[in-house]
Design a protein around this motif. Structure first.
Motif, PDB file in Angstrom:
ATOM      1  N   ASN A 114       0.803  -1.220   0.000  1.00  0.00           N
ATOM      2  CA  ASN A 114       0.000   0.000   0.000  1.00  0.00           C
ATOM      3  C   ASN A 114       0.837   1.270   0.000  1.00  0.00           C
ATOM      4  OD1 ASN A 114      -2.376  -1.523   0.152  1.00  0.00           O
ATOM      5  ND2 ASN A 114      -2.043  -1.796   2.344  1.00  0.00           N
ATOM      6  N   ASP A 125       1.691   9.968   4.289  1.00  0.00           N
ATOM      7  CA  ASP A 125       0.361   9.510   4.648  1.00  0.00           C
ATOM      8  C   ASP A 125       0.222   9.621   6.164  1.00  0.00           C
ATOM      9  OD1 ASP A 125      -1.892   7.957   5.314  1.00  0.00           O
ATOM     10  OD2 ASP A 125      -1.689   6.850   3.438  1.00  0.00           O
ATOM     11  N   GLU A 126      -0.861  10.259   6.603  1.00  0.00           N
ATOM     12  CA  GLU A 126      -1.076  10.490   8.038  1.00  0.00           C
ATOM     13  C   GLU A 126      -1.040   9.183   8.826  1.00  0.00           C
ATOM     14  OE1 GLU A 126      -4.296  12.447  11.035  1.00  0.00           O
ATOM     15  OE2 GLU A 126      -4.874  12.023   8.974  1.00  0.00           O
ATOM     16  N   PHE A 127      -1.502   8.106   8.181  1.00  0.00           N
ATOM     17  CA  PHE A 127      -1.562   6.812   8.860  1.00  0.00           C
ATOM     18  C   PHE A 127      -0.210   6.091   8.839  1.00  0.00           C
ATOM     19  CE2 PHE A 127      -5.817   7.807   7.554  1.00  0.00           C
ATOM     20  CZ  PHE A 127      -6.603   7.403   8.614  1.00  0.00           C
ATOM     21  N   ASP A 128       0.695   6.598   8.026  1.00  0.00           N
ATOM     22  CA  ASP A 128       1.940   5.874   7.813  1.00  0.00           C
ATOM     23  C   ASP A 128       3.156   6.634   8.344  1.00  0.00           C
ATOM     24  OD1 ASP A 128       3.109   3.542   7.000  1.00  0.00           O
ATOM     25  OD2 ASP A 128       3.598   4.285   5.009  1.00  0.00           O
ATOM     26  N   GLU A 129       2.936   7.422   9.399  1.00  0.00           N
ATOM     27  CA  GLU A 129       4.022   8.229   9.986  1.00  0.00           C
ATOM     28  C   GLU A 129       5.218   7.374  10.368  1.00  0.00           C
ATOM     29  OE1 GLU A 129       4.063  11.471  12.235  1.00  0.00           O
ATOM     30  OE2 GLU A 129       2.844  12.347  10.662  1.00  0.00           O
ATOM     31  N   TYR A 130       4.947   6.188  10.855  1.00  0.00           N
ATOM     32  CA  TYR A 130       6.033   5.348  11.344  1.00  0.00           C
ATOM     33  C   TYR A 130       6.329   4.199  10.369  1.00  0.00           C
ATOM     34  CZ  TYR A 130       5.744   7.937  15.688  1.00  0.00           C
ATOM     35  OH  TYR A 130       5.774   8.947  16.626  1.00  0.00           O
ATOM     36  N   GLY A 131       5.995   4.427   9.112  1.00  0.00           N
ATOM     37  CA  GLY A 131       6.185   3.392   8.100  1.00  0.00           C
ATOM     38  C   GLY A 131       7.651   3.083   7.836  1.00  0.00           C
ATOM     39  N   VAL A 186      10.201   2.949  10.006  1.00  0.00           N
ATOM     40  CA  VAL A 186      10.901   2.683  11.269  1.00  0.00           C
ATOM     41  C   VAL A 186      12.212   1.954  10.967  1.00  0.00           C
ATOM     42  CG1 VAL A 186      10.727   1.493  13.487  1.00  0.00           C
ATOM     43  CG2 VAL A 186       8.675   2.381  12.400  1.00  0.00           C
ATOM     44  N   ARG A 230      -3.688   5.024  16.117  1.00  0.00           N
ATOM     45  CA  ARG A 230      -3.775   5.104  14.658  1.00  0.00           C
ATOM     46  C   ARG A 230      -2.383   4.936  14.036  1.00  0.00           C
ATOM     47  NH1 ARG A 230      -5.180  10.836  12.274  1.00  0.00           N
ATOM     48  NH2 ARG A 230      -6.927  10.699  13.703  1.00  0.00           N
ATOM     49  N   ARG A 231      -1.410   5.612  14.620  1.00  0.00           N
ATOM     50  CA  ARG A 231      -0.046   5.548  14.057  1.00  0.00           C
ATOM     51  C   ARG A 231       0.635   4.220  14.360  1.00  0.00           C
ATOM     52  NH1 ARG A 231       1.333  11.773  15.387  1.00  0.00           N
ATOM     53  NH2 ARG A 231       0.077  12.614  13.698  1.00  0.00           N
ATOM     54  N   GLY A 268      -0.929   1.919  11.778  1.00  0.00           N
ATOM     55  CA  GLY A 268      -0.455   2.269  10.435  1.00  0.00           C
ATOM     56  C   GLY A 268      -1.561   2.269   9.406  1.00  0.00           C
ATOM     57  N   LEU A 269      -1.208   1.908   8.189  1.00  0.00           N
ATOM     58  CA  LEU A 269      -2.167   1.996   7.076  1.00  0.00           C
ATOM     59  C   LEU A 269      -3.406   1.134   7.284  1.00  0.00           C
ATOM     60  CD1 LEU A 269       0.443   1.938   4.195  1.00  0.00           C
ATOM     61  CD2 LEU A 269      -1.041   3.849   4.759  1.00  0.00           C
ATOM     62  N   ALA A 285       6.804   3.590  17.480  1.00  0.00           N
ATOM     63  CA  ALA A 285       7.488   2.823  16.433  1.00  0.00           C
ATOM     64  C   ALA A 285       7.658   1.364  16.861  1.00  0.00           C
ATOM     65  CB  ALA A 285       8.840   3.443  16.135  1.00  0.00           C
ATOM     66  N   ARG A 316       4.398  -0.220  16.467  1.00  0.00           N
ATOM     67  CA  ARG A 316       4.051  -0.272  15.040  1.00  0.00           C
ATOM     68  C   ARG A 316       4.558  -1.575  14.412  1.00  0.00           C
ATOM     69  NH1 ARG A 316       3.153   2.775  10.098  1.00  0.00           N
ATOM     70  NH2 ARG A 316       2.993   1.044   8.675  1.00  0.00           N
TER      71      ARG A 316
END
Lengths: 388, 192
Positions: A54, A175-181, A183, B68-69, B72-73, B162, B165
């Protein structure tokens, strides 16, 4: 005693790190892909050889791709298209290590050449430069609701990779939801083996280290602090040499002063007098793993060391370096008896164990998957250390 | 000359706005941390501490944003009921994790460093905490919607969100929202 430890470490290096290196190589085989952020170019770790499903990021090929000049919209009608050396047509590995070609893609797409001849590295450099200047200029970022539709002036699309040139001035918002994508993570190529050692360590922590630590805490706090201070002072060469190797001459100078002050005024380091001198109070400690990171050595893969806990291929080599630079090692290898060697090193081992159990508990106590929590915590911590 | 003075005025206004905003966030954080530290200091044991700090933390931490964070998606696929349930469970975990770092009877010595404005209405306040003889670098990440709220705590480079996450993402990939909620329930059910 120490010969046994050294032999064990050497055997572990051969039997664990080398397969780990080979495994991580095979995982990275198809990952010549990067993303561009304002900090610069970052390599993309391909989980199972695939890009994140995604993701809204734009991915770039790391190496140059020279392809024949031919627009994608007008594919040359060849009766039997020959496979090109494009990475897209190459077989990719799935999560289980099986290789497969892109079976779901139509053959024409999978084997089609990219359009105009373009040096991708040049695009990447240009993009990095542009984004750096954008982030410097952007005093008023665009609100999320008014997120600009990125104008694509030229786009080359392959089945999995889109090489896109963005319109000037367009901002990339996360993406607001994926801030920590993104890591920090260390590739875990030998996860089943690591989980096995993690379980062994967990049992050791519970049945051996915790009772020992509990018994150690019977000692008055002042005594424990004194033990910790003495060993920290003795380990001065590890920090000093690594500061020099990282060209942190100011830190090396401060470390030297700290050592002198604590050794002389603090009676051999029992009292950490340096804490009362602001300049010497918070010197970041350097280690060999950090030095290797500064020299550009990558993590390799994640390794859970028996007894010692989380590490990576790079940091395991770093530990060996720290071990060699530690005066306690010199004394132990200097012909003293096994009993004397244990007497010298045991208090430090217990003291370190005591501190480690605290950290371990903090991370795992409320974790959903303690193994992943420790791996993530270690990756983030080492990233911070490497950036100091 | 006129345009130069206009630029100067604009810069001065922007700076005063930034400073006021930063000061608000700093005051908010100091008040919240001191309040929690006082409760911890007066607490008899760790389990009592978690329940005592909950009412304070609910007003200073944005649990919805944190959850939410941390998910994640996958959060986009949660329905209203699942969002509420996941947020409540995650809040319990965060409160437990945060309060477990305090030892009843011990008061931390906190040094606040200058705040860093990372984006409009987003701030990071680095602190150095001397606690039980050890020093820690702790960064409090805050965001302003109506009031300032803490959205993450980074201890020695390790972000609380994190770390979760990584774990929740794996759960979501395995079984979507029900798997995430199931894993959170399991973690909350473990006795401390």
């Amino acid at each position: 005693m120490n010969q046994v430890l050294a032999t064990f470490l050497a055997c572990f290096m051969v039997f664990a790190i080398l397969p780990c290196y080979a495994a991580s190589k095979s995982v990275d085989a198809g990952s010549g892909i990067v993303i561009i952020t304002k900090e610069g170019v970052k390599s993309v770790y391909l989980d199972g050889g695939r890009l994140p499903k995604n993701s809204t990021e734009t991915y770039f090929l790391k190496s140059e791709v020279d392809v024949k000049s031919r627009p994608l919209s007008k594919p040359k009608p060849t009766p039997s298209p020959k496979p090109t050396p494009s990475p897209v047509a190459q077989p990719r590995k799935d999560g289980h290590g099986n290789t497969s070609t892109n079976a779901k893609q139509p053959p024409a797409l999978a084997t089609a050449s990219l359009p105009t001849s373009r040096k991708v590295s040049a695009i990447v450099k240009k993009e990095v430069k542009k984004r750096k200047s954008e982030s410097a200029k952007s005093a008023t970022p665009i609100p999320q609701s008014k997120k600009p539709v990125l104008e694509v002036s030229s786009s080359k699309t392959t089945p999995n990779i889109t090489i896109t040139k963005k319109a000037p001035g367009a901002m990339v918002l996360k993406d607001e939801f994926d801030e920590y994508g993104d890591v920090a993570g260390i590739p875990d190529a030998i996860e089943p083996v690591n989980r096995g050692f993690f379980w062994v360590n967990d049992q050791l922590y519970y049945f051996v280290f915790r009772p020992v630590s509990k018994a150690y805490r019977v000692l008055p706090k002042q005594a424990r602090t004194a033990v910790s201070n003495v060993y920290e002072n003795v380990e001065f060469p590890v920090r000093f040499v690594n500061d020099l190797l990282q060209f942190k001459f100011k830190n090396a100078d401060l470390e030297f002063r700290k050592f002198l002050v604590n050794s002389v005024v603090g009676v051999g380091g029992i009292v950490r007098v340096s804490d009362r001198i602001p300049a010497l109070a918070n010197i970041p400690a350097s280690d060999t793993g950090q030095t290797l990171a500064k020299w550009g050595v990558g993590h390799g893969c994640y390794i859970v060391l028996p007894v010692l806990g989380p590490s990576s291929a790079r940091d395991t080599v770093g530990r060996a370096g720290d071990f060699a630079l530690n005066p306690l090692t010199w004394v132990s290898f200097g012909g003293v008896s096994a009993a004397a060697s244990i007497a010298i090193t045991a208090p430090n081992a217990v003291n370190t164990m005591d501190a480690r159990i605290d950290t371990y508990d903090t991370i795992t106590k409320n974790a959903i998957d303690p193994y992943q929590a420790v791996r993530s915590g270690y990756s983030q911590y080492r990233k911070k250390v490497a950036s100091e | 000359m006129r345009s130069f003075s206009l630029i100067l005025t604009a810069l001065a206004l922007a700076h005063s706005h930034l400073s006021a905003s930063t000061i608000d966030a700093e005051i908010f954080l100091k008040k919240a941390v001191t309040e929690v530290a006082h409760i911890a200091d007066a607490s008899e044991n760790s389990s009592a501490l978690a329940s005592k700090v909950r009412p304070v933390l609910v007003n200073v931490i944005s649990f919805e944003l944190m959850t939410r964070r941390a998910v994640g998606l996958g959060w986009k696929k949660f329905n209203e009921a699942q969002i509420k349930e996941a947020t409540d469970l995650f809040a319990t975990l965060i409160i437990r994790t945060y309060s477990s770092k305090f030892t009843p009877g011990e008061f931390p010595e906190i040094t606040y460093k200058p705040a860093i404005l990372v984006a409009p209405e987003r701030i990071e306040i680095p602190t150095r905490i001397l606690y039980r003889g050890s020093q820690y670098e702790v960064i409090y990440r805050q965001e302003k919607s109506v009031d300032w709220r803490i959205t993450d705590v980074v201890i020695e480079g390790v972000s609380l969100i994190a770390t979760y996450r990584t774990q929740l993402d794996a759960q979501f990939k395995q079984g979507g929202a029900p798997a995430v909620i199931g894993a959170l329930k399991k973690a909350v059910a473990i006795r401390q």
